[in-house]
Design an enzyme around this catalytic site. Structure first.
Site, PDB file in Angstrom:
ATOM      1  N   SER A  25       9.750  -4.510   0.696  1.00 37.23           N
ATOM      2  CA  SER A  25       9.737  -3.455  -0.084  1.00 37.23           C
ATOM      3  C   SER A  25       9.200  -3.955  -1.651  1.00 37.23           C
ATOM      4  CB  SER A  25      10.914  -2.348  -0.008  1.00 37.23           C
ATOM      5  OG  SER A  25      12.134  -3.025  -0.395  1.00 37.23           O
ATOM      6  N   GLU A  35      10.483  -5.718  12.307  1.00 40.45           N
ATOM      7  CA  GLU A  35      10.350  -4.297  12.853  1.00 40.45           C
ATOM      8  C   GLU A  35       9.652  -4.374  14.143  1.00 40.45           C
ATOM      9  OE1 GLU A  35       7.664  -2.253   9.854  1.00 40.45           O
ATOM     10  OE2 GLU A  35       9.001  -2.903   8.267  1.00 40.45           O
ATOM     11  N   GLU A  40      15.202   3.844  10.515  1.00 40.77           N
ATOM     12  CA  GLU A  40      14.534   4.390   9.336  1.00 40.77           C
ATOM     13  C   GLU A  40      13.688   5.629   9.554  1.00 40.77           C
ATOM     14  OE1 GLU A  40      12.346   1.735   6.917  1.00 40.77           O
ATOM     15  OE2 GLU A  40      11.558   3.583   5.565  1.00 40.77           O
TER      16      GLU A  40
HETATM   17  O1  KIV Z   1      11.900  -3.834   2.842  1.00 42.43           O
HETATM   18  C1  KIV Z   1      12.830  -2.844   2.820  1.00 42.43           C
HETATM   19  O2  KIV Z   1      13.414  -2.657   1.745  1.00 42.43           O
HETATM   20  C2  KIV Z   1      13.317  -2.429   4.181  1.00 42.43           C
HETATM   21  C3  KIV Z   1      14.401  -1.292   4.033  1.00 42.43           C
HETATM   22  C4  KIV Z   1      13.501   0.089   3.745  1.00 42.43           C
HETATM   23  C5  KIV Z   1      15.181  -1.197   5.364  1.00 42.43           C
HETATM   24  O3  KIV Z   1      13.065  -2.698   4.982  1.00 42.43           O
END
Ligand code: KIV
Length: 263
Positions: free
Chosen positions: A45, A114, A181
């Site tokens: 993220s 993922e 999620e």
């Molecule tokens: O990249 C991230 O911050 C994540 C969270 C949304 C779990 O994968």
């Protein structure tokens, strides 16, 4: 130097004590968060909130390693989780090569990737090679372009059963914990009771064994869009804007630096 929470300790918390996870991308915020959380996620993220991109897709393994090194330098007690970026685990060997880089070039405790069924053999291979792997199911942000956007998962009974099955497959393949999620709370609840490893939810309701939020969302610094599940614990953006405005006006007017701030 403290001792980081171990994987065994985290796994023992399942069903007894909620696990607290937050993202961090640098040393400064890691040292602020570290005393209060159990886990820090160096999440991809960062490609959005740190690098200003529209999604997580263009994050690279080198960038993630750079940020993980910074986080690990100040994570004294928190378990550190490394997010494998898009395209770095398409097959077993590539996944192992990149996961080994994460382990050898940073001090992270585990990696996350993922996917469900389609990634279970990769997770098995990583586990057999002494890599601790967290799965990530439900809404998978790295699928945003292939799916044409973000959408809540597990709305139909069939989708719910598929998610539970994926979680069981990941556990069987050796995953040590699972991030869930963007699912309805009953889906996360069913997954949490179906598996014996911890589940950590984001937008997945209260039944999970733990919760994770992106730091810049929960502290009010990222306002480009705000999903329903984000609780803002601070209006950080407004506080910082006010402080910077004060600084700017004092510099313009010659009020700063006064005697107190001058040698
Ligand atoms: O990249 C991230 O911050 C994540 C969270 C949304 C779990 O994968």
């Amino acid at each position: 130097m403290g001792h980081r929470i171990t994987l065994k300790q985290l796994q023992k918390m399942k069903g007894k004590e909620k696990i607290v996870m937050i993202t961090a991308y640098d040393a400064l915020f890691t040292s602020i968060f570290d005393p209060y959380v159990d886990m820090i996620l160096v999440g991809d993220s960062l490609n959005m909130s740190f690098s200003g991109r529209e999604d997580t897709i263009s994050a690279t393994i080198d960038q993630m390693i750079y940020h993980a090194q910074a986080v690990c330098s100040k994570a004294e007690k928190s378990f550190v989780l490394f997010d494998m970026p898009f395209g770095t685990y398409p097959d077993k060997e590539t996944a192992l090569k990149n996961a080994v880089r994460a382990y050898q070039e940073t001090g992270v405790d585990a990696i996350k990737l993922e996917g469900g069924r389609e990634k279970s053999e990769i997770i098995r291979y990583l586990s057999e090679n002494a890599i601790a792997v967290f799965g990530h199911i439900g809404l998978k942000p790295q699928s945003v372009r292939s799916e044409g956007g973000y959408s809540i998962k597990g709305k139909s009974e069939a989708e719910k059963q598929e998610i539970i099955e994926n979680a069981l497959l990941l556990e069987e393949a050796g995953a040590v914990a699972i991030i869930i999620e963007g699912v309805k709370p009953d889906v996360a609840e069913a997954v949490t009771s179906a598996v014996s490893i911890p589940t950590i939810g984001i937008g997945a309701g209260v039944a999970c064994d733990g919760q994770v939020l992106v730091w810049s969302d929960m502290l009010g610094f990222f306002d480009e869009f705000m999903p329903k599940f984000v609780k803002q614990y601070l209006d950080g953006g407004s506080l910082v804007k006010e402080a910077v405005q004060n600084y700017a006006s004092e510099v313009k007017s010659g009020k700063f630096p006064d005697k107190e701030y001058t040698y």
